[in-house]
Enzyme design. Structure first.
Site, PDB file in Angstrom:
ATOM      1  CG  ASP A  37      -6.865   4.840  29.984  1.00  0.00           C
ATOM      2  OD1 ASP A  37      -6.347   4.355  31.226  1.00  0.00           O
ATOM      3  OD2 ASP A  37      -6.937   5.805  29.933  1.00  0.00           O
ATOM      4  N   GLY A  38      -8.895   4.158  32.906  1.00  0.00           N
ATOM      5  CA  GLY A  38      -9.603   5.030  34.663  1.00  0.00           C
ATOM      6  C   GLY A  38      -9.536   3.640  35.551  1.00  0.00           C
ATOM      7  CG  ASN A  39     -10.856  -0.497  34.704  1.00  0.00           C
ATOM      8  OD1 ASN A  39     -11.090   0.663  34.569  1.00  0.00           O
ATOM      9  ND2 ASN A  39     -10.263  -1.630  34.148  1.00  0.00           N
ATOM     10  CD1 TRP A  42     -14.685   3.844  39.546  1.00  0.00           C
ATOM     11  CD2 TRP A  42     -13.705   1.987  41.116  1.00  0.00           C
ATOM     12  NE1 TRP A  42     -15.511   3.002  40.493  1.00  0.00           N
ATOM     13  CE2 TRP A  42     -14.794   2.712  40.546  1.00  0.00           C
ATOM     14  CE3 TRP A  42     -13.080   1.135  41.203  1.00  0.00           C
ATOM     15  CZ2 TRP A  42     -16.002   1.457  42.239  1.00  0.00           C
ATOM     16  CZ3 TRP A  42     -14.187   0.486  41.782  1.00  0.00           C
ATOM     17  CH2 TRP A  42     -15.245   0.719  42.456  1.00  0.00           C
ATOM     18  CG  HIS A  54      -7.163  -3.583  36.505  1.00  0.00           C
ATOM     19  ND1 HIS A  54      -7.541  -2.399  35.561  1.00  0.00           N
ATOM     20  CD2 HIS A  54      -6.065  -3.940  36.890  1.00  0.00           C
ATOM     21  CE1 HIS A  54      -6.234  -2.395  35.335  1.00  0.00           C
ATOM     22  NE2 HIS A  54      -5.279  -3.384  36.166  1.00  0.00           N
ATOM     23  CD  GLU A  84       2.317   0.357  23.075  1.00  0.00           C
ATOM     24  OE1 GLU A  84       1.183   0.123  23.377  1.00  0.00           O
ATOM     25  OE2 GLU A  84       3.242   0.266  22.247  1.00  0.00           O
ATOM     26  CG  ASN A  85      -1.769  -1.926  29.102  1.00  0.00           C
ATOM     27  OD1 ASN A  85      -2.937  -1.967  28.741  1.00  0.00           O
ATOM     28  ND2 ASN A  85      -1.445  -0.812  29.589  1.00  0.00           N
ATOM     29  CD1 TRP A  86       2.856  -6.613  25.913  1.00  0.00           C
ATOM     30  CD2 TRP A  86       2.617  -8.272  27.954  1.00  0.00           C
ATOM     31  NE1 TRP A  86       2.125  -7.812  25.977  1.00  0.00           N
ATOM     32  CE2 TRP A  86       1.993  -8.743  26.794  1.00  0.00           C
ATOM     33  CE3 TRP A  86       3.028  -9.264  29.624  1.00  0.00           C
ATOM     34  CZ2 TRP A  86       1.754  -9.341  26.927  1.00  0.00           C
ATOM     35  CZ3 TRP A  86       2.116  -9.848  29.263  1.00  0.00           C
ATOM     36  CH2 TRP A  86       0.987 -10.346  27.870  1.00  0.00           C
ATOM     37  NE  ARG A  88      -0.905  -0.305  32.767  1.00  0.00           N
ATOM     38  CZ  ARG A  88      -1.939   0.035  32.774  1.00  0.00           C
ATOM     39  NH1 ARG A  88      -2.803  -0.427  33.551  1.00  0.00           N
ATOM     40  NH2 ARG A  88      -2.174   1.211  32.321  1.00  0.00           N
ATOM     41  CG  LEU A 212      -5.937   7.305  18.781  1.00  0.00           C
ATOM     42  CD1 LEU A 212      -5.618   7.161  17.681  1.00  0.00           C
ATOM     43  CD2 LEU A 212      -7.451   6.673  18.990  1.00  0.00           C
TER      44      LEU A 212
HETATM   45  C1  IPE Z   1      -4.508   2.463  26.699  1.00  0.00           C
HETATM   46  O1  IPE Z   1      -4.749   2.744  28.480  1.00  0.00           O
HETATM   47  C2  IPE Z   1      -4.968   1.128  26.998  1.00  0.00           C
HETATM   48  C3  IPE Z   1      -6.178  -0.254  27.178  1.00  0.00           C
HETATM   49  C4  IPE Z   1      -7.558   1.219  27.501  1.00  0.00           C
HETATM   50  C5  IPE Z   1      -5.903  -1.506  27.843  1.00  0.00           C
HETATM   51  P1  IPE Z   1      -3.377   2.937  28.791  1.00  0.00           P
HETATM   52  O2  IPE Z   1      -3.593   3.470  30.645  1.00  0.00           O
HETATM   53  O3  IPE Z   1      -2.510   2.203  29.122  1.00  0.00           O
HETATM   54  O4  IPE Z   1      -2.953   4.829  28.246  1.00  0.00           O
HETATM   55  P2  IPE Z   1      -1.386   5.495  28.536  1.00  0.00           P
HETATM   56  O5  IPE Z   1      -0.510   4.171  29.318  1.00  0.00           O
HETATM   57  O6  IPE Z   1      -2.481   6.528  29.672  1.00  0.00           O
HETATM   58  O7  IPE Z   1      -1.730   6.195  27.189  1.00  0.00           O
HETATM   59  C1  IPE Z   2      -7.255   0.278  31.728  1.00  0.00           C
HETATM   60  O1  IPE Z   2      -6.836   1.565  33.274  1.00  0.00           O
HETATM   61  C2  IPE Z   2      -7.081  -1.019  32.063  1.00  0.00           C
HETATM   62  C3  IPE Z   2      -5.781  -1.265  31.401  1.00  0.00           C
HETATM   63  C4  IPE Z   2      -5.480  -0.795  30.655  1.00  0.00           C
HETATM   64  C5  IPE Z   2      -5.319  -2.732  31.461  1.00  0.00           C
HETATM   65  P1  IPE Z   2      -6.019   1.614  33.837  1.00  0.00           P
HETATM   66  O2  IPE Z   2      -4.863   0.330  34.449  1.00  0.00           O
HETATM   67  O3  IPE Z   2      -4.873   2.161  32.899  1.00  0.00           O
HETATM   68  O4  IPE Z   2      -6.069   2.926  35.218  1.00  0.00           O
HETATM   69  P2  IPE Z   2      -5.424   4.584  35.166  1.00  0.00           P
HETATM   70  O5  IPE Z   2      -5.530   4.792  33.535  1.00  0.00           O
HETATM   71  O6  IPE Z   2      -3.906   3.998  35.577  1.00  0.00           O
HETATM   72  O7  IPE Z   2      -6.255   4.635  35.752  1.00  0.00           O
HETATM   73 MG    MG Z   3      -4.763   4.369  31.839  1.00  0.00          MG
END
Ligand code: IPE
Ligand code: IPE
Ligand code: MG
Length: 263
Positions: A37-39, A42, A54, A84-86, A88, A212
Site C-alpha cells: 500500500d501507498g503507491n 508516494w 504503481h 474493491e479496487n474496481w 477506482r 486488513l
Molecule cells: C489494499 O489497499 C489493497 C491492495 C494493496 C491491493 P487499498 O489502498 O485498496 O486499501 P484501503 O482502501 O486503503 O483500505
Molecule cells: C497500493 O497503492 C496499490 C493498489 C491498491 C493497487 P495505492 O494505490 O492504494 O496507494 P495509496 O494508498 O493511494 O497511497
Molecule cells: Mg491504498
C-alpha cells in the site's frame, strides 16, 4: 550490475541499524505476505501521477521477490488488486491491469531463473484479456518449479473467497461426495485459493494503515503483523529484514503459554 546471487552478496553492506548476525536464518517466516500500500501517496509526495507510484511499486516487488528467495522463504504472497479496487477511476484500473501484464511478461525470465512457482489468489478469469492471458502463461510456464511460491492476489477479496469456498463445499455435499459432518477446518482451508499453502506467519502492511482491507481473513488467524509508515515503493530488502527481525522478537503463543513459561 551488482552480484545478487547469494544471501551474502544480496544482503551485503546493511544500514547501521540492522545487525545481520541477529537474524536467525533457521527461523525465517515460512510465508510472508505483503499488503503493498501507498503507491499513490508516494507519487503524490513527489509531484508525480499515481501511475508512476504503481510503476515504482513493481520495482519494489521485484526486489522483495529476490530477497525472499535468498532468505529461503517458502511462500511470498502480495496483495496487488482487491475486489474493491474496481471502484477506482477507470483509467487507473486500466493502467494497473496493463502494468500487471507488461511487467509480468518482463519478469517471467527472473521467475524462471529463480525457480519460482507462481499462483494467483483471486478470480483472474474476470481480468481483461491481455492480463489474463499473460497470467495464464505464467501459471503454466512455472507450474513445475520447485522453489519459492509467489502468490499474487489479484481481483482478490477474502469475503468473496470464503463465499466461493462455501459454494464449492456445498456442491460437493449436494453431489454426495462429502458428508456435512466431515466439514472441518481442513475442508474449508482446502477450498480457499490458498489451498496447499502454509498460512502467512508474517503480514507486512506498508503506508501505515492499520487494517486488513479484506485480505486473507481466514489465513491470518495467527499471523504476526508488521505495519510500517514506509510507502510500498520505498520498501526494500532492508525494510524486509527489519520486519523479519521484529517477527523473530515476537512471543508467538497461539493461545498457549510463552515458551519461557512453558519450560
Ligand atoms: C489494499 O489497499 C489493497 C491492495 C494493496 C491491493 P487499498 O489502498 O485498496 O486499501 P484501503 O482502501 O486503503 O483500505
Ligand atoms: C497500493 O497503492 C496499490 C493498489 C491498491 C493497487 P495505492 O494505490 O492504494 O496507494 P495509496 O494508498 O493511494 O497511497
Ligand atoms: Mg491504498
Amino acid at each position: 550490475m551488482d552480484d545478487d546471487s547469494t544471501f551474502e552478496t544480496f544482503f551485503a553492506n546493511p544500514p547501521e541499524d540492522i545487525d545481520l548476525d541477529a537474524l536467525d536464518r533457521t527461523r525465517i517466516p515460512r510465508h510472508i505476505s505483503c499488503i503493498m500500500d501507498g503507491n499513490g501517496r508516494w507519487a503524490t509526495a513527489r509531484g508525480l501521477n499515481r501511475g508512476e507510484g504503481h510503476r515504482a511499486g513493481i520495482v519494489s516487488l521485484r526486489e522483495i521477490i529476490t530477497a525472499c528467495v535468498r532468505l529461503d522463504v517458502e511462500v511470498l504472497s502480495a496483495y496487488a488488486f482487491s475486489t474493491e479496487n474496481w471502484k477506482r477511476p477507470e483509467a487507473e484500473v486500466n493502467l494497473l491491469m496493463h502494468l500487471f501484464a507488461q511487467t509480468f511478461i518482463q519478469e517471467l525470465p527472473l521467475l524462471k531463473r529463480e525457480n519460482v512457482r507462481v499462483v494467483f489468489l483471486g478470480d483472474i478469469s474476470a481480468l481483461p484479456l491481455e492480463t489474463r492471458e499473460v497470467f495464464e502463461r505464467g501459471l503454466s510456464e512455472t507450474r513445475d518449479h520447485t522453489g519459492m511460491v509467489l502468490a499474487l492476489a489479484v481481483n482478490y477479496g477474502a469475503r468473496a473467497e470464503i463465499a466461493r469456498a462455501a459454494k464449492l463445499i456445498a456442491a460437493r455435499v449436494a453431489a454426495g461426495e462429502l458428508a456435512v459432518e466431515d466439514i472441518d477446518e481442513d475442508v474449508v482451508a482446502n477450498s480457499l485459493y490458498t489451498a496447499g499453502l502454509p498460512d502467512p506467519e508474517l503480514v507486512v502492511r506498508t503506508s501505515g494503515e492499520m487494517r486488513l482491507s479484506n485480505y486473507l481473513l481466514w489465513q491470518v488467524a495467527y499471523a504476526e503483523f508488521y505495519i510500517t509508515p514506509t510507502y510500498w515503493p520505498d520498501f526494500n530488502r532492508w525494510e524486509l529484514l527489519r520486519a523479519i527481525l521484529a517477527f523473530q522478537g515476537r512471543d508467538r503463543r497461539f493461545g498457549g503459554l510463552s515458551q519461557k513459561e512453558d519450560a
